[in-house]
Design a protein around this motif. Structure first.
Motif, PDB file in Angstrom:
ATOM      1  N   MET A 195      39.928   5.064 -62.509  1.00  0.00           N
ATOM      2  CA  MET A 195      40.430   4.770 -61.177  1.00  0.00           C
ATOM      3  C   MET A 195      40.275   3.275 -60.899  1.00  0.00           C
ATOM      4  O   MET A 195      39.221   2.697 -61.140  1.00  0.00           O
ATOM      5  N   SER A 196      41.329   2.662 -60.407  1.00  0.00           N
ATOM      6  CA  SER A 196      41.236   1.246 -60.047  1.00  0.00           C
ATOM      7  C   SER A 196      41.013   1.116 -58.546  1.00  0.00           C
ATOM      8  O   SER A 196      41.486   1.933 -57.757  1.00  0.00           O
ATOM      9  N   LEU A 197      40.275   0.099 -58.174  1.00  0.00           N
ATOM     10  CA  LEU A 197      39.973  -0.138 -56.772  1.00  0.00           C
ATOM     11  C   LEU A 197      40.928  -1.168 -56.188  1.00  0.00           C
ATOM     12  O   LEU A 197      41.462  -2.012 -56.906  1.00  0.00           O
ATOM     13  N   ASN A 198      41.126  -1.112 -54.894  1.00  0.00           N
ATOM     14  CA  ASN A 198      42.029  -2.021 -54.200  1.00  0.00           C
ATOM     15  C   ASN A 198      41.241  -3.257 -53.751  1.00  0.00           C
ATOM     16  O   ASN A 198      40.496  -3.199 -52.785  1.00  0.00           O
ATOM     17  N   PHE A 199      41.418  -4.372 -54.454  1.00  0.00           N
ATOM     18  CA  PHE A 199      40.768  -5.618 -54.084  1.00  0.00           C
ATOM     19  C   PHE A 199      41.745  -6.588 -53.411  1.00  0.00           C
ATOM     20  O   PHE A 199      41.439  -7.763 -53.247  1.00  0.00           O
ATOM     21  N   GLU A 200      42.907  -6.078 -53.030  1.00  0.00           N
ATOM     22  CA  GLU A 200      43.901  -6.887 -52.326  1.00  0.00           C
ATOM     23  C   GLU A 200      43.460  -7.073 -50.874  1.00  0.00           C
ATOM     24  O   GLU A 200      42.674  -6.298 -50.339  1.00  0.00           O
ATOM     25  N   ASN A 201      44.009  -8.108 -50.219  1.00  0.00           N
ATOM     26  CA  ASN A 201      43.745  -8.305 -48.799  1.00  0.00           C
ATOM     27  C   ASN A 201      44.344  -7.147 -48.010  1.00  0.00           C
ATOM     28  O   ASN A 201      45.457  -6.714 -48.293  1.00  0.00           O
ATOM     29  N   GLN A 202      43.593  -6.669 -47.034  1.00  0.00           N
ATOM     30  CA  GLN A 202      44.063  -5.616 -46.151  1.00  0.00           C
ATOM     31  C   GLN A 202      43.927  -6.117 -44.723  1.00  0.00           C
ATOM     32  O   GLN A 202      43.080  -6.944 -44.425  1.00  0.00           O
ATOM     33  N   LYS A 203      44.764  -5.603 -43.847  1.00  0.00           N
ATOM     34  CA  LYS A 203      44.722  -6.017 -42.449  1.00  0.00           C
ATOM     35  C   LYS A 203      44.204  -4.882 -41.580  1.00  0.00           C
ATOM     36  O   LYS A 203      44.617  -3.738 -41.720  1.00  0.00           O
ATOM     37  N   TYR A 204      43.293  -5.227 -40.673  1.00  0.00           N
ATOM     38  CA  TYR A 204      42.911  -4.323 -39.596  1.00  0.00           C
ATOM     39  C   TYR A 204      43.077  -5.127 -38.322  1.00  0.00           C
ATOM     40  O   TYR A 204      42.367  -6.114 -38.100  1.00  0.00           O
ATOM     41  N   LYS A 205      44.058  -4.744 -37.522  1.00  0.00           N
ATOM     42  CA  LYS A 205      44.475  -5.514 -36.353  1.00  0.00           C
ATOM     43  C   LYS A 205      44.781  -6.935 -36.824  1.00  0.00           C
ATOM     44  O   LYS A 205      45.625  -7.133 -37.672  1.00  0.00           O
ATOM     45  N   ASP A 206      44.089  -7.962 -36.337  1.00  0.00           N
ATOM     46  CA  ASP A 206      44.380  -9.327 -36.806  1.00  0.00           C
ATOM     47  C   ASP A 206      43.319  -9.836 -37.780  1.00  0.00           C
ATOM     48  O   ASP A 206      43.221 -11.024 -38.040  1.00  0.00           O
ATOM     49  N   ILE A 207      42.553  -8.935 -38.356  1.00  0.00           N
ATOM     50  CA  ILE A 207      41.452  -9.289 -39.242  1.00  0.00           C
ATOM     51  C   ILE A 207      41.829  -8.979 -40.690  1.00  0.00           C
ATOM     52  O   ILE A 207      42.238  -7.871 -41.001  1.00  0.00           O
ATOM     53  N   THR A 208      41.685  -9.975 -41.557  1.00  0.00           N
ATOM     54  CA  THR A 208      41.936  -9.774 -42.981  1.00  0.00           C
ATOM     55  C   THR A 208      40.635  -9.319 -43.639  1.00  0.00           C
ATOM     56  O   THR A 208      39.603  -9.967 -43.501  1.00  0.00           O
ATOM     57  N   LEU A 209      40.694  -8.195 -44.341  1.00  0.00           N
ATOM     58  CA  LEU A 209      39.529  -7.648 -45.034  1.00  0.00           C
ATOM     59  C   LEU A 209      39.826  -7.565 -46.527  1.00  0.00           C
ATOM     60  O   LEU A 209      40.911  -7.164 -46.924  1.00  0.00           O
ATOM     61  N   THR A 210      38.851  -7.941 -47.351  1.00  0.00           N
ATOM     62  CA  THR A 210      38.985  -7.869 -48.799  1.00  0.00           C
ATOM     63  C   THR A 210      37.756  -7.171 -49.359  1.00  0.00           C
ATOM     64  O   THR A 210      36.634  -7.614 -49.122  1.00  0.00           O
ATOM     65  N   GLN A 211      37.977  -6.097 -50.080  1.00  0.00           N
ATOM     66  CA  GLN A 211      36.867  -5.337 -50.654  1.00  0.00           C
ATOM     67  C   GLN A 211      36.118  -6.187 -51.687  1.00  0.00           C
ATOM     68  O   GLN A 211      36.730  -6.823 -52.539  1.00  0.00           O
ATOM     69  N   CYS A 212      34.802  -6.206 -51.598  1.00  0.00           N
ATOM     70  CA  CYS A 212      33.963  -6.947 -52.543  1.00  0.00           C
ATOM     71  C   CYS A 212      33.967  -6.225 -53.891  1.00  0.00           C
ATOM     72  O   CYS A 212      33.958  -5.003 -53.939  1.00  0.00           O
ATOM     73  N   LYS A 213      33.954  -6.998 -54.952  1.00  0.00           N
ATOM     74  CA  LYS A 213      33.934  -6.415 -56.299  1.00  0.00           C
ATOM     75  C   LYS A 213      32.496  -6.089 -56.672  1.00  0.00           C
ATOM     76  O   LYS A 213      31.668  -6.984 -56.859  1.00  0.00           O
ATOM     77  N   ARG A 214      32.191  -4.810 -56.726  1.00  0.00           N
ATOM     78  CA  ARG A 214      30.867  -4.332 -57.102  1.00  0.00           C
ATOM     79  C   ARG A 214      30.945  -2.856 -57.467  1.00  0.00           C
ATOM     80  O   ARG A 214      31.992  -2.242 -57.336  1.00  0.00           O
ATOM     81  N   ASP A 215      29.844  -2.278 -57.907  1.00  0.00           N
ATOM     82  CA  ASP A 215      29.800  -0.869 -58.298  1.00  0.00           C
ATOM     83  C   ASP A 215      29.544  -0.013 -57.063  1.00  0.00           C
ATOM     84  O   ASP A 215      28.511  -0.150 -56.415  1.00  0.00           O
ATOM     85  N   TYR A 216      30.482   0.878 -56.741  1.00  0.00           N
ATOM     86  CA  TYR A 216      30.362   1.725 -55.552  1.00  0.00           C
ATOM     87  C   TYR A 216      30.074   3.189 -55.897  1.00  0.00           C
ATOM     88  O   TYR A 216      30.118   4.041 -55.016  1.00  0.00           O
TER      89      TYR A 216
END
Length: 83
Positions: A1-22
């Motif tokens: 399974m690949s994780l989504n490390f692309e920029n995502q938007k929540y309202k006007d906030i850009t969020l990017t998932q940190c690369k680590r073991d989840y």
């Protein structure tokens, strides 16, 4: 399974998932607005790959006492960098 490390938007906030073991974790860490400021989002608000589910209300995360200043810091830092 690949994780989504692309920029995502929540309202006007850009969020990017940190690369680590989840594996086995109940939340995932996200950088705010391409800065080093980060928050944790519980997995119940995310798809398996870390994409934020549509129509989720994450406002409470940013209003928590410990997180309230983080969004302000991220906005200031992003503005300084011209983002």
């Amino acid at each position: 399974m690949s994780l989504n490390f692309e920029n995502q938007k929540y309202k006007d906030i850009t969020l990017t998932q940190c690369k680590r073991d989840y594996n086995g974790k109940n939340a995932r860490r996200f950088y705010l607005m391409k800065t080093n400021q980060a928050i944790w989002i519980p997995c119940q608000y995310l798809f398996i790959d870390g994409t934020i589910k549509p129509k989720m209300n994450l406002d409470w995360i940013f209003k928590k006492k410990n997180n309230a200043h983080i969004l302000d810091l991220a906005k200031k830092e992003a503005k300084k960098r011209g983002w």
